[in-house]
Design a protein around this motif. Structure first.
Motif, mmCIF file in Angstrom:
data_model
loop_
_atom_site.group_PDB
_atom_site.id
_atom_site.type_symbol
_atom_site.label_atom_id
_atom_site.label_comp_id
_atom_site.label_asym_id
_atom_site.label_seq_id
_atom_site.Cartn_x
_atom_site.Cartn_y
_atom_site.Cartn_z
ATOM 1 N N ARG A 220 -12.009 -0.813 41.575
ATOM 2 C CA ARG A 220 -10.828 -0.887 42.450
ATOM 3 C C ARG A 220 -9.717 -1.482 41.610
ATOM 4 N NH1 ARG A 220 -14.138 -5.036 42.952
ATOM 5 N NH2 ARG A 220 -13.380 -7.130 43.462
ATOM 6 N N ASP B 268 -21.559 -1.299 40.939
ATOM 7 C CA ASP B 268 -21.809 -0.204 41.872
ATOM 8 C C ASP B 268 -21.244 1.054 41.202
ATOM 9 O OD1 ASP B 268 -22.005 1.580 43.939
ATOM 10 O OD2 ASP B 268 -21.080 0.282 45.441
ATOM 11 N N SER C 197 -23.354 -2.525 54.484
ATOM 12 C CA SER C 197 -24.080 -3.394 53.549
ATOM 13 C C SER C 197 -23.592 -3.273 52.109
ATOM 14 C CB SER C 197 -25.570 -3.098 53.608
ATOM 15 O OG SER C 197 -26.043 -3.275 54.909
ATOM 16 N N ARG D 97 -27.495 -6.253 44.739
ATOM 17 C CA ARG D 97 -28.198 -7.543 44.795
ATOM 18 C C ARG D 97 -29.707 -7.327 44.659
ATOM 19 N NH1 ARG D 97 -24.651 -8.014 49.431
ATOM 20 N NH2 ARG D 97 -22.763 -9.104 48.798
ATOM 21 N N LEU E 57 -26.991 -8.616 57.164
ATOM 22 C CA LEU E 57 -27.529 -8.412 55.820
ATOM 23 C C LEU E 57 -28.172 -9.704 55.295
ATOM 24 C CD1 LEU E 57 -27.684 -6.251 53.636
ATOM 25 C CD2 LEU E 57 -25.513 -7.101 52.730
ATOM 26 N N TYR F 202 -14.180 -17.643 51.283
ATOM 27 C CA TYR F 202 -14.410 -16.217 51.446
ATOM 28 C C TYR F 202 -13.074 -15.479 51.348
ATOM 29 C CZ TYR F 202 -15.873 -11.906 53.736
ATOM 30 O OH TYR F 202 -16.128 -10.590 54.029
ATOM 31 N N GLU G 49 -10.029 -6.524 53.343
ATOM 32 C CA GLU G 49 -9.450 -5.585 54.325
ATOM 33 C C GLU G 49 -8.150 -6.127 54.918
ATOM 34 O OE1 GLU G 49 -12.523 -7.214 55.741
ATOM 35 O OE2 GLU G 49 -13.349 -6.348 53.924
HETATM 36 C C1 UGA Z 1 -19.259 -9.207 53.694
HETATM 37 C C2 UGA Z 1 -20.177 -10.187 52.973
HETATM 38 O O1 UGA Z 1 -19.437 -11.181 52.293
HETATM 39 C C3 UGA Z 1 -20.987 -9.425 51.944
HETATM 40 O O2 UGA Z 1 -21.756 -10.314 51.194
HETATM 41 C C4 UGA Z 1 -21.838 -8.411 52.653
HETATM 42 O O3 UGA Z 1 -22.508 -7.644 51.713
HETATM 43 C C5 UGA Z 1 -20.956 -7.515 53.494
HETATM 44 O O4 UGA Z 1 -20.065 -8.245 54.335
HETATM 45 C C6 UGA Z 1 -21.817 -6.645 54.374
HETATM 46 O O5 UGA Z 1 -22.470 -7.213 55.269
HETATM 47 O O6 UGA Z 1 -21.857 -5.449 54.143
HETATM 48 P P1 UGA Z 1 -17.166 -7.842 52.684
HETATM 49 O O7 UGA Z 1 -16.009 -8.722 52.545
HETATM 50 O O8 UGA Z 1 -17.181 -6.853 53.812
HETATM 51 O O9 UGA Z 1 -18.520 -8.656 52.651
HETATM 52 O O10 UGA Z 1 -17.445 -7.089 51.344
HETATM 53 P P2 UGA Z 1 -16.840 -7.345 49.901
HETATM 54 O O11 UGA Z 1 -16.589 -8.798 49.652
HETATM 55 O O12 UGA Z 1 -15.743 -6.368 49.722
HETATM 56 O O13 UGA Z 1 -18.090 -6.892 49.046
HETATM 57 C C7 UGA Z 1 -19.203 -7.712 48.816
HETATM 58 C C8 UGA Z 1 -19.647 -7.551 47.357
HETATM 59 O O14 UGA Z 1 -20.113 -6.220 47.170
HETATM 60 C C9 UGA Z 1 -18.506 -7.757 46.355
HETATM 61 O O15 UGA Z 1 -19.008 -8.460 45.233
HETATM 62 C C10 UGA Z 1 -18.071 -6.351 46.004
HETATM 63 O O16 UGA Z 1 -17.560 -6.238 44.699
HETATM 64 C C11 UGA Z 1 -19.363 -5.571 46.165
HETATM 65 N N1 UGA Z 1 -19.136 -4.177 46.605
HETATM 66 C C12 UGA Z 1 -18.283 -3.874 47.603
HETATM 67 C C13 UGA Z 1 -19.808 -3.151 45.953
HETATM 68 O O17 UGA Z 1 -20.599 -3.407 45.018
HETATM 69 N N2 UGA Z 1 -19.584 -1.858 46.374
HETATM 70 C C14 UGA Z 1 -18.729 -1.543 47.378
HETATM 71 O O18 UGA Z 1 -18.556 -0.352 47.699
HETATM 72 C C15 UGA Z 1 -18.057 -2.584 48.001
#
Ligand code: UGA
Length: 239
Positions: A12, A39, A72, A78, A190, A218, A222
């Protein structure tokens, strides 16, 4: 004990800035091993360069989330890091260690890492700006035991704790080889999908002055206006 920090990351426009920012924190933490899981189908030079420049001990992995998995975020990444730990230390030669799931967009204090370092099973602490609150935390009784959750979002979850709010002793990860993040878990479930396989509430260890001090913040991508603006600029430049 060594801190193994597991960071999923994806492409991104702010990825490099985010990674440099957390690398600047992590490089100040003694006895630290960074497991970064992209990812992506292949490891990228962008992430490789940040890791090399960081001076931090690291392991660089990748696994692409299939298009049909829309929930997720970061779960498969992870899980891959957990598999790496289990494989690497399978012969019973694990160092004293603690595992922390450190997303690439949060803000971490240095104190946080010293709080988590001596985790017997699973330690917990508040997470600033999580779940629509100034901070989410856990309820701690006068005996210092965790007895519930101080959250607004889905308070009936078995473990209503954000990813950034707990750390797990490495041995517990190795002793429970089936404990993984469930990629079909619905929003907020999750963390519990993993924690129910490694610990019970009564065994949680409250840190950060009985869970009253915030050591990690945190970040809601979005809701962030800058991200939206950057996205608009990016679209403009592409057109
Ligand atoms: C929230 C939680 O903080 C996450 O730990 C959890 O995995 C997620 O909800 C969920 O329940 O799905 P959120 O703010 O929605 O997270 O997600 P991000 O902070 O954007 O992403 C979490 C981690 O995953 C980041 O380290 C991000 O780099 C990574 N990620 C995100 C990916 O590896 N792939 C993606 O498509 C999006």
């Amino acid at each position: 004990p060594v801190i193994f920090a597991i960071t999923p990351t994806y492409k991104r426009i702010v990825q490099k800035a985010d990674l440099i920012q957390i690398a600047n924190t992590f490089r100040q933490v003694p006895s630290f091993h960074w497991i970064v899981v992209e990812d992506a189908i292949n490891k990228t030079n962008l992430v490789r360069n940040v890791l090399r420049m960081s001076g931090i001990r690291y392991t660089h992995l990748c696994i692409k989330t299939p298009a049909e998995v829309t929930k997720s975020k970061g779960a498969l990444q992870r899980n891959m890091a957990l598999s790496w730990l289990r494989y690497t230390f399978s012969a019973g030669k694990a160092p004293a260690g603690v595992v922390y799931f450190a997303d690439d967009d949060n803000t971490y204090t240095l104190e946080l890492f010293e709080e988590m370092r001596y985790t017997k099973k699973v330690s917990v602490w508040p997470v600033g700006l999580a779940g629509g609150l100034r901070y989410e935390s856990v309820k701690v009784n006068k005996d210092g035991k965790v007895v519930g959750w101080k959250v607004k979002y889905a308070p009936t979850r078995p473990f209503a704790i954000d990813m950034a709010g707990f750390a797990v002793n490495l041995n517990l990860i190795l002793e429970n080889p089936k404990a993984l993040f469930q990629i079909n878990a619905k929003g907020g479930y999750l963390e519990p999908s993993f924690l129910i396989d490694v610990v019970q509430m009564k065994d949680l260890e409250p840190k950060a002055n009985n869970c009253t001090k915030v050591g990690v913040y945190y970040f809601y991508s979005e809701n962030d206006k800058l991200h939206q603006n950057v996205f608009e600029i990016q679209r403009f430049l592409v057109v």
